[in-house]
Design a protein around this motif. Structure first.
Motif: not given
Length: 158
Positions: A108-120, A141-147
């Motif tokens: 899940i953490l690795a997946s968050f990294k991928v989507v956050i990078d794409l969103q950035r 999305y980024i704000t929510e996902q960083e938490k």
């Protein structure tokens, strides 16, 4: 294309942003299914902690999948809708490690990294294009996902 003219964006920018959004949509779709798998198959003493947490996450992911697809439509493009396209475009791979708590959370953490990078990346593209709608969506999305990343890392003791 009618929508770009109506919403004030260039056709080229809409196509470029939609292409990137389809990549994000693919990654979210695989992330979603992996999370469903973890929810269904988690075992062990962390079951009662993680089972509802994974359900909360996949419910959030499915809403974002719908919002991303609708944004692609707003930009007058077509969202991909089949797993053949998703598996081709997604950086996130299908997970087979869904029963072990630590491995599921690491996935899940690795997946968050991928989507956050794409969103950035999308933040930069949409800022240049003046696409406040997509930009705002990605920022939220980024704000929510960083938490969420902080919480899942805390679960792992990191």
């Amino acid at each position: 294309m009618k929508n770009p003219t109506i919403i004030g964006l260039s056709e080229v920018d809409c196509l470029n942003i939609s292409e990137k959004l389809n990549i994000l949509l693919a990654n979210y779709s695989v992330f979603y299914q992996n999370t469903r798998g973890a929810h269904w198959n988690i075992k062990g003493d962390q079951f009662f902690t993680l089972h509802p947490k994974f359900e909360e996450l996949y419910n959030s992911l499915v809403l974002k999948i719908d919002e991303i697809a609708e944004r692609i439509l707003t930009l007058d493009s077509t969202p991909n809708h089949n797993y053949t396209d998703y598996l081709t475009l997604s950086t996130i791979k299908e997970s087979k490690e869904v029963s072990d708590a630590t491995k599921a959370v690491e996935n899940i953490l690795a997946s968050f990294k991928v989507v956050i990078d794409l969103q950035r990346d999308l933040l930069e593209i949409t800022e240049r294009a003046g696409d406040e709608g997509t930009n705002s969506q990605m920022s939220d999305y980024i704000t929510e996902q960083e938490k969420e990343v902080w919480m899942y890392n805390s679960y792992l003791g990191k």
